[in-house]
Design an enzyme around this catalytic site. Structure first.
Site, mmCIF file in Angstrom:
data_model
loop_
_atom_site.group_PDB
_atom_site.id
_atom_site.type_symbol
_atom_site.label_atom_id
_atom_site.label_comp_id
_atom_site.label_asym_id
_atom_site.label_seq_id
_atom_site.Cartn_x
_atom_site.Cartn_y
_atom_site.Cartn_z
ATOM 1 N N GLN A 165 -11.133 -0.437 -8.337
ATOM 2 C CA GLN A 165 -12.323 -0.436 -7.502
ATOM 3 C C GLN A 165 -13.643 -0.551 -8.154
ATOM 4 O O GLN A 165 -13.664 0.896 -8.875
ATOM 5 C CB GLN A 165 -12.158 0.275 -6.208
ATOM 6 C CG GLN A 165 -10.885 0.012 -5.598
ATOM 7 C CD GLN A 165 -10.624 1.346 -4.749
ATOM 8 O OE1 GLN A 165 -10.709 2.462 -5.182
ATOM 9 N NE2 GLN A 165 -10.040 1.085 -3.706
ATOM 10 N N LYS B 179 0.966 -0.956 -0.021
ATOM 11 C CA LYS B 179 -0.038 -0.015 -0.125
ATOM 12 C C LYS B 179 0.897 1.090 0.163
ATOM 13 O O LYS B 179 1.880 1.273 0.794
ATOM 14 C CB LYS B 179 -1.106 0.075 1.199
ATOM 15 C CG LYS B 179 -2.045 -1.150 1.190
ATOM 16 C CD LYS B 179 -2.960 -0.875 2.387
ATOM 17 C CE LYS B 179 -4.221 -1.642 2.110
ATOM 18 N NZ LYS B 179 -3.763 -2.803 1.826
ATOM 19 N N ARG C 117 -12.498 -3.676 8.539
ATOM 20 C CA ARG C 117 -13.134 -3.532 7.113
ATOM 21 C C ARG C 117 -13.646 -4.782 6.618
ATOM 22 O O ARG C 117 -14.924 -5.010 5.999
ATOM 23 C CB ARG C 117 -12.041 -3.120 6.197
ATOM 24 C CG ARG C 117 -11.636 -1.694 6.142
ATOM 25 C CD ARG C 117 -10.975 -1.060 4.838
ATOM 26 N NE ARG C 117 -9.698 -1.975 4.547
ATOM 27 C CZ ARG C 117 -8.633 -1.513 4.888
ATOM 28 N NH1 ARG C 117 -8.375 -0.301 5.695
ATOM 29 N NH2 ARG C 117 -7.744 -2.143 4.505
ATOM 30 N N ARG D 238 -5.613 -5.622 -10.867
ATOM 31 C CA ARG D 238 -6.721 -6.469 -10.049
ATOM 32 C C ARG D 238 -7.752 -5.825 -9.930
ATOM 33 O O ARG D 238 -7.752 -4.579 -9.600
ATOM 34 C CB ARG D 238 -5.673 -6.764 -8.760
ATOM 35 C CG ARG D 238 -6.877 -7.334 -7.664
ATOM 36 C CD ARG D 238 -6.611 -7.216 -6.322
ATOM 37 N NE ARG D 238 -5.391 -7.685 -5.740
ATOM 38 C CZ ARG D 238 -4.552 -7.220 -4.905
ATOM 39 N NH1 ARG D 238 -5.210 -6.149 -4.383
ATOM 40 N NH2 ARG D 238 -3.457 -7.922 -4.593
ATOM 41 N N THR E 10 -12.661 -11.342 -5.962
ATOM 42 C CA THR E 10 -13.958 -11.289 -5.491
ATOM 43 C C THR E 10 -14.280 -12.629 -4.796
ATOM 44 O O THR E 10 -14.009 -13.700 -5.356
ATOM 45 C CB THR E 10 -15.171 -10.919 -6.565
ATOM 46 O OG1 THR E 10 -16.362 -11.013 -6.044
ATOM 47 C CG2 THR E 10 -15.027 -12.106 -7.746
ATOM 48 N N HIS E 11 -15.242 -12.550 -3.976
ATOM 49 C CA HIS E 11 -15.807 -13.642 -3.346
ATOM 50 C C HIS E 11 -17.179 -13.819 -3.805
ATOM 51 O O HIS E 11 -17.970 -14.989 -3.330
ATOM 52 C CB HIS E 11 -15.780 -13.864 -1.712
ATOM 53 C CG HIS E 11 -14.481 -13.135 -1.147
ATOM 54 N ND1 HIS E 11 -14.411 -12.253 -0.868
ATOM 55 C CD2 HIS E 11 -13.449 -13.602 -1.000
ATOM 56 C CE1 HIS E 11 -13.331 -11.828 -0.617
ATOM 57 N NE2 HIS E 11 -12.423 -12.869 -0.545
ATOM 58 N N ASP F 13 -1.754 -2.042 -4.094
ATOM 59 C CA ASP F 13 -3.105 -1.976 -3.626
ATOM 60 C C ASP F 13 -3.928 -0.654 -3.808
ATOM 61 O O ASP F 13 -2.848 0.270 -3.941
ATOM 62 C CB ASP F 13 -3.323 -2.439 -2.145
ATOM 63 C CG ASP F 13 -3.040 -3.700 -1.823
ATOM 64 O OD1 ASP F 13 -3.143 -4.632 -2.582
ATOM 65 O OD2 ASP F 13 -3.060 -4.134 -0.579
HETATM 66 C C1 LIG Z 1 -7.375 -10.498 -3.373
HETATM 67 C C2 LIG Z 1 -8.223 -9.283 -3.038
HETATM 68 C C3 LIG Z 1 -7.540 -8.102 -2.974
HETATM 69 C C4 LIG Z 1 -8.236 -6.988 -2.638
HETATM 70 N N1 LIG Z 1 -7.698 -5.654 -2.873
HETATM 71 C C5 LIG Z 1 -8.243 -4.639 -2.422
HETATM 72 C C6 LIG Z 1 -7.796 -3.273 -2.575
HETATM 73 O O1 LIG Z 1 -6.522 -3.254 -3.212
HETATM 74 N N2 LIG Z 1 -8.644 -2.101 -2.486
HETATM 75 C C7 LIG Z 1 -9.766 -2.158 -2.023
HETATM 76 O O2 LIG Z 1 -10.379 -1.338 -1.705
HETATM 77 N N3 LIG Z 1 -10.186 -3.464 -1.879
HETATM 78 C C8 LIG Z 1 -9.707 -4.770 -1.910
HETATM 79 N N4 LIG Z 1 -10.141 -5.945 -1.698
HETATM 80 C C9 LIG Z 1 -11.581 -5.831 -1.099
HETATM 81 C C10 LIG Z 1 -12.731 -5.703 -1.965
HETATM 82 O O3 LIG Z 1 -12.643 -4.348 -2.539
HETATM 83 C C11 LIG Z 1 -13.967 -6.087 -1.234
HETATM 84 O O4 LIG Z 1 -14.178 -5.211 -0.231
HETATM 85 C C12 LIG Z 1 -14.153 -7.493 -0.916
HETATM 86 O O5 LIG Z 1 -13.489 -8.346 -1.517
HETATM 87 C C13 LIG Z 1 -15.548 -7.901 -0.708
HETATM 88 O O6 LIG Z 1 -16.172 -7.717 -1.959
HETATM 89 P P1 LIG Z 1 -16.529 -8.909 -2.802
HETATM 90 O O7 LIG Z 1 -16.234 -8.848 -4.194
HETATM 91 O O8 LIG Z 1 -16.147 -10.122 -2.364
HETATM 92 O O9 LIG Z 1 -18.231 -9.004 -2.621
HETATM 93 P P2 LIG Z 1 -19.331 -8.758 -1.774
HETATM 94 O O10 LIG Z 1 -20.522 -8.494 -2.390
HETATM 95 O O11 LIG Z 1 -18.929 -7.919 -0.642
HETATM 96 O O12 LIG Z 1 -19.308 -10.211 -1.020
HETATM 97 C C14 LIG Z 1 -20.033 -11.482 -1.964
HETATM 98 C C15 LIG Z 1 -20.173 -12.491 -0.962
HETATM 99 O O13 LIG Z 1 -18.601 -12.836 -0.705
HETATM 100 C C16 LIG Z 1 -18.648 -13.074 0.803
HETATM 101 N N5 LIG Z 1 -17.862 -12.380 1.636
HETATM 102 C C17 LIG Z 1 -17.376 -11.065 1.200
HETATM 103 N N6 LIG Z 1 -16.763 -10.527 2.118
HETATM 104 C C18 LIG Z 1 -16.870 -11.335 3.317
HETATM 105 C C19 LIG Z 1 -16.226 -11.150 4.292
HETATM 106 N N7 LIG Z 1 -15.587 -10.115 4.728
HETATM 107 N N8 LIG Z 1 -16.284 -12.191 5.323
HETATM 108 C C20 LIG Z 1 -17.203 -13.339 4.886
HETATM 109 N N9 LIG Z 1 -17.502 -13.534 3.698
HETATM 110 C C21 LIG Z 1 -17.353 -12.566 2.822
HETATM 111 C C22 LIG Z 1 -19.975 -13.364 1.305
HETATM 112 O O14 LIG Z 1 -20.410 -14.609 0.963
HETATM 113 C C23 LIG Z 1 -20.738 -12.304 0.407
HETATM 114 O O15 LIG Z 1 -21.928 -12.648 0.355
HETATM 115 C C24 LIG Z 1 -9.720 -6.991 -2.262
HETATM 116 C C25 LIG Z 1 -10.488 -8.202 -2.049
HETATM 117 C C26 LIG Z 1 -9.549 -9.413 -2.823
HETATM 118 C C27 LIG Z 1 -10.375 -10.592 -2.561
#
Ligand SMILES: Cc1cc2nc3c(=O)[nH]c(=O)nc-3n(C[C@H](O)[C@H](O)[C@H](O)COP(=O)(O)OP(=O)(O)OC[C@H]3O[C@@H](n4cnc5c(N)ncnc54)[C@H](O)[C@@H]3O)c2cc1C
Length: 306
Positions: A162, A97, A287, A183, A225-226, A131
């Site tokens: 983002q 970062k 977060r 990413r 993403t998850h 990041d």
């Molecule tokens: C590899 C990686 C790098 C990242 N780098 C950055 C970055 O540089 N800058 C930045 O701003 N953000 C970063 N993020 C965070 C990202 O922006 C999101 O805040 C985060 O990934 C949650 O979004 P989502 O795409 O999973 O979808 P969401 O819509 O938030 O979640 C979808 C589903 O995923 C699961 N899930 C999501 N988050 C969680 C949690 N915390 N605990 C349990 N289950 C969860 C749940 O099942 C949820 O229903 C990163 C994420 C990843 C995976």
């Protein structure tokens, strides 16, 4: 009920960490999302991740660092990490970062610090991902990335975009021209409606739009993403356009949707797990709580039981 904004606000109150960390139970809960406080613990976590068929990215937790001396310690930490990756032969790159390297003190200092880490990574054949943080530093982060990218190769340094920011599609188009490895994530900070989509549906629609731009570009990107819907949309688009499974990778955070991580790896997709470690776990942990109300209940229930 604590809202997402409230949790993100609390995440910036580092003093609360001292209070929270007094409860051993709270600390235990952090282990779900944080690999430990030392490099050794992170290496052990990455060995397990590699054994499950996934690659990794180290993240030494620290952000908004306030003095030049602290930024120097961060550079040395990353140099140690890169050396450890070599010595242990684990499959991992590193994520940094820029506020950890002094962006809020002096952008030139952040650039010089990041450059030292990228140079070290290049000499070791590794890769540094920058990041993306709050929208107050988006432009400065892109500027430093572009400067580094003009000195180093496509496979040496990459950046994050983002999908919650209105500007992201335009940024993606510009960065793809260089080209750059991106990413794509949704975004984890609390942003005003003046700069970011307030509605989840719009964030998701933009995610799919930018994902398609990235995949169609022919450069190797990370789809972070998850969200099963985003993953499905990515797989469908790749199949429709004849884009190989090896032409991009999925990325997820340590401790989140391990089942899905393993499933995608088994299905032949690249799967990289972002592995945070270090003493400054508090803002990152908060977060992660903010992202999913169920996590807060999980913490509260355990507090009450304790
Ligand atoms: C590899 C990686 C790098 C990242 N780098 C950055 C970055 O540089 N800058 C930045 O701003 N953000 C970063 N993020 C965070 C990202 O922006 C999101 O805040 C985060 O990934 C949650 O979004 P989502 O795409 O999973 O979808 P969401 O819509 O938030 O979640 C979808 C589903 O995923 C699961 N899930 C999501 N988050 C969680 C949690 N915390 N605990 C349990 N289950 C969860 C749940 O099942 C949820 O229903 C990163 C994420 C990843 C995976």
């Amino acid at each position: 009920m604590l809202t997402r904004s409230a949790l993100i606000y609390l995440s910036r109150k580092e003093g609360l960490k001292e209070f929270a960390a007094r409860f051993s139970l709270f600390k235990k809960l952090t282990t779900r999302f944080i690999a430990g406080e030392t490099i050794e613990e992170a290496v052990a976590a990455i060995r397990e991740i590699n054994a499950r068929g996934c690659s990794a990215s180290f993240d030494h937790l620290n952000e908004s660092v306030g003095t030049a001396a602290e930024t120097e310690a961060e550079v040395q930490e990353y140099q140690n990490v890169l050396a450890q990756i070599d010595q242990t032969s684990i499959n991992s790159n590193v994520s940094i970062k820029l506020t950890q390297f002094g962006l809020e003190i002096d952008p030139e200092l952040a650039y010089q610090n990041a450059r030292r880490v990228v140079l070290d990574a290049v000499q070791r054949g590794n890769f540094v991902r920058i990041d993306m943080e709050g929208s107050n530093v988006t432009q400065a982060t892109i500027d430093i990335f572009k400067r580094l990218r003009s000195e180093f190769g496509l496979n040496d340094v990459g950046i994050v975009l983002q999908s919650y920011l209105y500007r992201t599609e335009e940024d993606a188009r510009e960065l793809l021209k260089i080209p750059a490895r991106i990413r794509l994530c949704k975004g984890a900070y609390d942003e005003a409606p003046a700069v970011a989509y307030p509605d989840k549906k719009d964030v998701d629609d933009n995610y799919v739009r930018v994902m398609q731009l990235l995949l169609a570009s022919g450069t190797y990107h990370g789809i972070a993403t998850h969200d099963p819907k985003m993953i499905e949309a990515t797989i469908e688009f790749a199949q429709r356009e004849g884009i190989k499974k090896t032409a991009f990778e999925f990325q997820m955070l340590y401790g989140i949707r391990r089942d899905l991580q393993e499933q995608l790896a088994r299905d032949g997709y690249g799967m990289r797990v972002y592995v945070p470690y270090g003493k400054h776990w508090y803002p990152y942990f908060m977060r992660r709580l903010a992202e999913r109300p169920a996590n807060i209940w999980f913490v509260m229930k355990n507090f009450l039981k304790g």
